[in-house]
Scaffold this motif. Structure first.
Motif: not given
Length: 167
Positions: A105, A111, A167
């Motif tokens: 992350r 994401r 993402p």
């Protein structure tokens, strides 16, 4: 009184033996995850790990059942095992995955997700199917762990990983 003490000691011995056997089986899952997730995080690592686990757990669905049992058993239950110990394979695997999610992350590889939720979703996707598939054969009539089914399942789980985390 002596008989009661003896029964307690036998029970403790069986529990220690069970802990050791179960920890050994789960160490294999930990080793597999450690090998896949040791590098800088990439989403493809997690996809590859889930594919490996689909095939491994199809070979030995008892590992999936055991892992789920250990995670779901309340710590104060008579059948609870010492998963909260920092050296237990379940604890170490959870820490490894949490660390990977946090690093991924931070690096923007996945994401921004709540790590706890992503971890539980991943565990559900990877472990529930092999743990429960044999009980559901009567619905589909298919071998849930056959080569064709394994490949389809591995593709489905990898697609879920990408859809849920990319993402």
């Amino acid at each position: 009184v002596a008989l009661g003490v003896l029964r307690d000691q036998i029970g403790k011995g069986k529990k220690k033996l069970a802990d050791g056997v179960m920890a050994g089986a789960l160490t294999e899952l930990l080793d597999l995850a450690s090998a896949r997730l040791k590098e800088e995080p990439q989403l493809e690592q997690l996809e590859a790990l889930t594919r490996d686990l689909v095939f491994d757990l199809a070979d030995e669905p008892a590992k999936a059942k055991l892992f789920l049992r250990l995670v779901l058993t309340p710590p104060d239950a008579p059948l609870a095992l010492a998963t909260a110990r920092s050296d237990h394979p379940v604890h170490r695997l959870m820490v490894l995955l949490i660390d990977w999610f946090a690093r991924a992350r931070k690096a923007g590889v996945i994401r921004h997700v709540r790590i706890r939720h992503a971890l539980m979703d991943l565990i559900g996707m990877v472990l529930f199917h092999p743990a429960a598939a044999e009980q559901l054969v009567y619905l589909t009539g298919e071998d849930p762990h056959g080569e064709d089914e394994r490949a389809k399942r591995a593709d489905e789980v990898a697609a879920w990983v990408r859809a849920a985390l990319a993402p």
